[in-house]
Design an enzyme around this catalytic site. Structure first.
Site, PDB file in Angstrom:
ATOM      1  CG  HIS A  96      -1.966  -1.006   1.231  1.00 28.80           C
ATOM      2  ND1 HIS A  96      -3.034  -0.955   2.093  1.00 28.80           N
ATOM      3  CD2 HIS A  96      -2.155  -2.117   0.459  1.00 28.80           C
ATOM      4  CE1 HIS A  96      -3.833  -1.976   1.879  1.00 28.80           C
ATOM      5  NE2 HIS A  96      -3.325  -2.704   0.888  1.00 28.80           N
ATOM      6  CD  GLU A 122      -1.968   4.500   3.171  1.00 26.87           C
ATOM      7  OE1 GLU A 122      -3.110   4.975   3.291  1.00 26.87           O
ATOM      8  OE2 GLU A 122      -1.723   3.494   2.464  1.00 26.87           O
ATOM      9  CB  CYS A 125      -6.391  -0.420   5.283  1.00 23.65           C
ATOM     10  SG  CYS A 125      -4.672  -1.000   5.249  1.00 23.65           S
ATOM     11  CB  CYS A 144      -1.881   1.667   6.203  1.00 26.52           C
ATOM     12  SG  CYS A 144      -1.473   0.824   4.658  1.00 26.52           S
TER      13      CYS A 144
END
Length: 143
Positions: free
Chosen positions: A46, A48, A76, A79
């Site tokens: 992801h 992040e 999420c 993260c």
């Protein structure tokens, strides 16, 4: 946030979910990332997470107190947990993720008082631009 949006557009252009993130401290960019899940066959890639990894590599530190993360979509749970472990001081995002958001929508990992670290959060920055980017991407996938 404009730079995070540019990384989100780069993700879109690579046929990834258009999310971008940057890590900033004292006015300096420490790390950047965009979604790369499909590209790397890694569901943890992801924006992040990659921005954090970039910042860890550049600084040589595994904690980033005083840093702010700008991301185009609410983090999420994975993260948000990583941001907390990294001791990020502030997280700013554009739009909520009602289906998987772990920072406000479905949970509050970044601000839960039971945890030993809490971040300040702000949402809605460049929301229209990020929302349009996400909606356009998913509409193109649905035909």
């Amino acid at each position: 946030m404009a730079l995070a949006l540019a990384y989100a557009e780069e993700a879109r252009d690579a046929d990834e979910v258009p999310i971008g993130a940057i890590v900033v401290r004292d006015g300096a960019i420490l790390g950047v990332g965009r979604n790369r899940c499909r590209e790397t066959n890694d569901c943890t890639a992801h924006a992040e997470m990659l921005a954090l990894r970039d910042a860890f590599e550049r600084t040589g530190d595994m904690r980033l107190p005083g840093a702010t993360v700008y991301t185009t979509v609410e983090p999420c749970f994975m993260c948000a947990g990583a941001l907390s472990h990294a001791r990020i001081s502030r997280v700013v995002w554009s739009v909520r993720d009602p289906k998987f958001g772990g920072a406000a929508s479905l949970g509050c990992v970044l601000t839960d008082e039971r945890l030993n670290h809490r971040a300040k959060v702000r949402e809605g920055v460049f929301a229209d631009e990020a929302r349009t980017l996400m909606q356009t991407f998913f509409r193109s996938k649905r035909g």
